[in-house]
Design a protein around this motif. Structure first.
Motif, PDB file in Angstrom:
ATOM      1  N   ALA A 266      51.736 -60.872  -9.691  1.00 43.97           N
ATOM      2  CA  ALA A 266      52.900 -61.762  -9.644  1.00 43.97           C
ATOM      3  C   ALA A 266      53.580 -61.854 -11.006  1.00 43.97           C
ATOM      4  CB  ALA A 266      52.476 -63.149  -9.168  1.00 43.97           C
ATOM      5  N   VAL A 267      52.803 -61.917 -12.062  1.00 49.83           N
ATOM      6  CA  VAL A 267      53.356 -62.056 -13.410  1.00 49.83           C
ATOM      7  C   VAL A 267      53.992 -60.753 -13.892  1.00 49.83           C
ATOM      8  CG1 VAL A 267      52.741 -62.448 -15.835  1.00 49.83           C
ATOM      9  CG2 VAL A 267      51.806 -63.926 -14.061  1.00 49.83           C
ATOM     10  N   THR A 268      53.376 -59.639 -13.577  1.00 51.55           N
ATOM     11  CA  THR A 268      53.884 -58.354 -14.064  1.00 51.55           C
ATOM     12  C   THR A 268      54.956 -57.767 -13.152  1.00 51.55           C
ATOM     13  OG1 THR A 268      52.110 -57.141 -12.948  1.00 51.55           O
ATOM     14  CG2 THR A 268      51.730 -57.791 -15.232  1.00 51.55           C
ATOM     15  N   ARG A 269      55.143 -58.361 -12.001  1.00 54.15           N
ATOM     16  CA  ARG A 269      56.132 -57.936 -10.993  1.00 54.15           C
ATOM     17  C   ARG A 269      55.920 -56.481 -10.609  1.00 54.15           C
ATOM     18  NH1 ARG A 269      60.149 -61.220 -14.232  1.00 54.15           N
ATOM     19  NH2 ARG A 269      59.707 -63.312 -13.467  1.00 54.15           N
ATOM     20  N   SER A 270      56.796 -55.612 -10.994  1.00 47.06           N
ATOM     21  CA  SER A 270      56.713 -54.228 -10.528  1.00 47.06           C
ATOM     22  C   SER A 270      56.051 -53.293 -11.538  1.00 47.06           C
ATOM     23  CB  SER A 270      58.107 -53.704 -10.180  1.00 47.06           C
ATOM     24  OG  SER A 270      58.915 -53.712 -11.342  1.00 47.06           O
ATOM     25  N   THR A 271      55.429 -53.833 -12.564  1.00 50.19           N
ATOM     26  CA  THR A 271      54.781 -52.995 -13.565  1.00 50.19           C
ATOM     27  C   THR A 271      53.578 -52.288 -12.946  1.00 50.19           C
ATOM     28  OG1 THR A 271      55.450 -54.526 -15.310  1.00 50.19           O
ATOM     29  CG2 THR A 271      53.683 -52.972 -15.839  1.00 50.19           C
ATOM     30  N   ASP A 272      53.517 -51.012 -13.145  1.00 47.42           N
ATOM     31  CA  ASP A 272      52.426 -50.198 -12.615  1.00 47.42           C
ATOM     32  C   ASP A 272      51.228 -50.304 -13.562  1.00 47.42           C
ATOM     33  OD1 ASP A 272      51.324 -48.474 -10.765  1.00 47.42           O
ATOM     34  OD2 ASP A 272      52.069 -46.678 -11.769  1.00 47.42           O
ATOM     35  N   PHE A 273      50.054 -50.656 -13.030  1.00 49.30           N
ATOM     36  CA  PHE A 273      48.873 -50.767 -13.882  1.00 49.30           C
ATOM     37  C   PHE A 273      47.611 -50.438 -13.097  1.00 49.30           C
ATOM     38  CE2 PHE A 273      49.356 -54.948 -11.987  1.00 49.30           C
ATOM     39  CZ  PHE A 273      48.064 -55.311 -11.643  1.00 49.30           C
ATOM     40  N   LEU A 274      46.558 -50.196 -13.849  1.00 50.51           N
ATOM     41  CA  LEU A 274      45.222 -49.997 -13.300  1.00 50.51           C
ATOM     42  C   LEU A 274      44.354 -51.136 -13.799  1.00 50.51           C
ATOM     43  CD1 LEU A 274      43.024 -48.311 -11.857  1.00 50.51           C
ATOM     44  CD2 LEU A 274      42.717 -47.076 -14.004  1.00 50.51           C
ATOM     45  N   PHE A 275      43.698 -51.829 -12.874  1.00 51.73           N
ATOM     46  CA  PHE A 275      42.819 -52.944 -13.212  1.00 51.73           C
ATOM     47  C   PHE A 275      41.382 -52.455 -13.039  1.00 51.73           C
ATOM     48  CE2 PHE A 275      40.949 -57.215 -11.862  1.00 51.73           C
ATOM     49  CZ  PHE A 275      40.935 -57.733 -13.141  1.00 51.73           C
ATOM     50  N   VAL A 276      40.647 -52.404 -14.139  1.00 52.08           N
ATOM     51  CA  VAL A 276      39.266 -51.913 -14.121  1.00 52.08           C
ATOM     52  C   VAL A 276      38.337 -53.068 -14.464  1.00 52.08           C
ATOM     53  CG1 VAL A 276      37.633 -50.256 -15.102  1.00 52.08           C
ATOM     54  CG2 VAL A 276      40.056 -49.649 -14.907  1.00 52.08           C
ATOM     55  N   THR A 277      37.361 -53.302 -13.598  1.00 53.16           N
ATOM     56  CA  THR A 277      36.341 -54.303 -13.910  1.00 53.16           C
ATOM     57  C   THR A 277      35.004 -53.594 -14.062  1.00 53.16           C
ATOM     58  OG1 THR A 277      35.956 -54.762 -11.557  1.00 53.16           O
ATOM     59  CG2 THR A 277      37.490 -56.206 -12.721  1.00 53.16           C
ATOM     60  N   VAL A 278      34.258 -54.040 -15.043  1.00 58.68           N
ATOM     61  CA  VAL A 278      32.908 -53.522 -15.279  1.00 58.68           C
ATOM     62  C   VAL A 278      31.964 -54.705 -15.132  1.00 58.68           C
ATOM     63  CG1 VAL A 278      31.360 -52.374 -16.903  1.00 58.68           C
ATOM     64  CG2 VAL A 278      33.803 -51.784 -16.864  1.00 58.68           C
ATOM     65  N   GLN A 279      31.172 -54.667 -14.063  1.00 58.56           N
ATOM     66  CA  GLN A 279      30.227 -55.758 -13.813  1.00 58.56           C
ATOM     67  C   GLN A 279      28.902 -55.424 -14.485  1.00 58.56           C
ATOM     68  OE1 GLN A 279      29.540 -56.697  -9.697  1.00 58.56           O
ATOM     69  NE2 GLN A 279      27.690 -57.852 -10.177  1.00 58.56           N
ATOM     70  N   VAL A 280      28.482 -56.310 -15.365  1.00 59.06           N
ATOM     71  CA  VAL A 280      27.208 -56.115 -16.053  1.00 59.06           C
ATOM     72  C   VAL A 280      26.169 -57.067 -15.468  1.00 59.06           C
ATOM     73  CG1 VAL A 280      28.239 -55.274 -18.192  1.00 59.06           C
ATOM     74  CG2 VAL A 280      27.849 -57.700 -17.915  1.00 59.06           C
ATOM     75  N   ASP A 281      24.943 -56.593 -15.376  1.00 60.48           N
ATOM     76  CA  ASP A 281      23.853 -57.413 -14.859  1.00 60.48           C
ATOM     77  C   ASP A 281      23.263 -58.290 -15.955  1.00 60.48           C
ATOM     78  OD1 ASP A 281      24.050 -56.260 -12.273  1.00 60.48           O
ATOM     79  OD2 ASP A 281      22.957 -54.514 -13.001  1.00 60.48           O
ATOM     80  N   SER A 282      23.147 -57.728 -17.136  1.00 59.82           N
ATOM     81  CA  SER A 282      22.588 -58.467 -18.268  1.00 59.82           C
ATOM     82  C   SER A 282      23.440 -58.148 -19.492  1.00 59.82           C
ATOM     83  CB  SER A 282      21.138 -58.055 -18.520  1.00 59.82           C
ATOM     84  OG  SER A 282      20.684 -58.579 -19.751  1.00 59.82           O
ATOM     85  N   TRP A 283      24.162 -59.145 -19.965  1.00 64.01           N
ATOM     86  CA  TRP A 283      25.064 -58.916 -21.101  1.00 64.01           C
ATOM     87  C   TRP A 283      24.311 -58.364 -22.295  1.00 64.01           C
ATOM     88  CZ3 TRP A 283      30.402 -59.767 -21.248  1.00 64.01           C
ATOM     89  CH2 TRP A 283      30.934 -60.254 -20.049  1.00 64.01           C
ATOM     90  N   ASN A 284      23.157 -58.902 -22.598  1.00 66.33           N
ATOM     91  CA  ASN A 284      22.403 -58.435 -23.764  1.00 66.33           C
ATOM     92  C   ASN A 284      21.883 -57.020 -23.561  1.00 66.33           C
ATOM     93  OD1 ASN A 284      22.789 -60.740 -25.265  1.00 66.33           O
ATOM     94  ND2 ASN A 284      20.912 -61.706 -24.552  1.00 66.33           N
ATOM     95  N   ASP A 285      21.287 -56.741 -22.408  1.00 61.41           N
ATOM     96  CA  ASP A 285      20.711 -55.417 -22.176  1.00 61.41           C
ATOM     97  C   ASP A 285      21.773 -54.340 -22.018  1.00 61.41           C
ATOM     98  OD1 ASP A 285      18.177 -56.542 -22.288  1.00 61.41           O
ATOM     99  OD2 ASP A 285      18.021 -56.761 -20.104  1.00 61.41           O
ATOM    100  N   ASP A 286      22.868 -54.660 -21.322  1.00 61.13           N
ATOM    101  CA  ASP A 286      23.888 -53.650 -21.033  1.00 61.13           C
ATOM    102  C   ASP A 286      24.870 -53.426 -22.175  1.00 61.13           C
ATOM    103  OD1 ASP A 286      22.800 -53.293 -18.527  1.00 61.13           O
ATOM    104  OD2 ASP A 286      24.204 -54.629 -17.527  1.00 61.13           O
ATOM    105  N   LEU A 287      25.111 -54.443 -22.993  1.00 59.66           N
ATOM    106  CA  LEU A 287      26.187 -54.339 -23.983  1.00 59.66           C
ATOM    107  C   LEU A 287      25.732 -54.315 -25.439  1.00 59.66           C
ATOM    108  CD1 LEU A 287      28.714 -56.763 -22.267  1.00 59.66           C
ATOM    109  CD2 LEU A 287      28.600 -54.276 -22.093  1.00 59.66           C
ATOM    110  N   SER A 288      24.479 -54.585 -25.694  1.00 58.27           N
ATOM    111  CA  SER A 288      23.996 -54.566 -27.081  1.00 58.27           C
ATOM    112  C   SER A 288      23.516 -53.162 -27.437  1.00 58.27           C
ATOM    113  CB  SER A 288      22.837 -55.554 -27.268  1.00 58.27           C
ATOM    114  OG  SER A 288      23.281 -56.866 -27.068  1.00 58.27           O
ATOM    115  N   PRO A 289      24.033 -52.600 -28.512  1.00 56.77           N
ATOM    116  CA  PRO A 289      23.636 -51.238 -28.880  1.00 56.77           C
ATOM    117  C   PRO A 289      22.253 -51.170 -29.535  1.00 56.77           C
ATOM    118  CG  PRO A 289      25.244 -52.081 -30.428  1.00 56.77           C
ATOM    119  CD  PRO A 289      25.081 -53.124 -29.359  1.00 56.77           C
TER     120      PRO A 289
END
Length: 78
Positions: free
Chosen positions: A36-59
């Motif tokens: 609704a906010v972007t109206r006709s702007t073409d975009f790709l919405f990507v979501t990345v669901q993580v199970d454990s923020w610490n385990d999945d995102l900490s290097p």
């Protein structure tokens, strides 16, 4: 991790959101609002669901900052 793509995969604008399971029920409303906010702007919405923020995102392995996280991790491994 689970990756979900919504929209045009060839779009020049990509919106990336890292989410937890608790945010899943909110995604449809969020996507509707973005459209609704972007109206006709073409975009790709990507979501990345993580199970454990610490385990999945900490290097690297790190001690939990909060004692509750440490206790939860110990209980999970027990």
């Amino acid at each position: 991790m689970k990756v979900n793509y919504q929209g045009n995969r060839d779009a020049k604008i990509v919106l990336l959101q890292i989410i937890g399971e608790h945010e899943l029920p909110l995604l449809e409303d969020e996507l509707s609002h973005i459209k609704a906010v972007t109206r006709s702007t073409d975009f790709l919405f990507v979501t990345v669901q993580v199970d454990s923020w610490n385990d999945d995102l900490s290097p690297w392995v790190a001690e939990p900052i909060l004692e509750m996280l440490h206790l939860a991790a110990m209980q999970k491994n027990f």
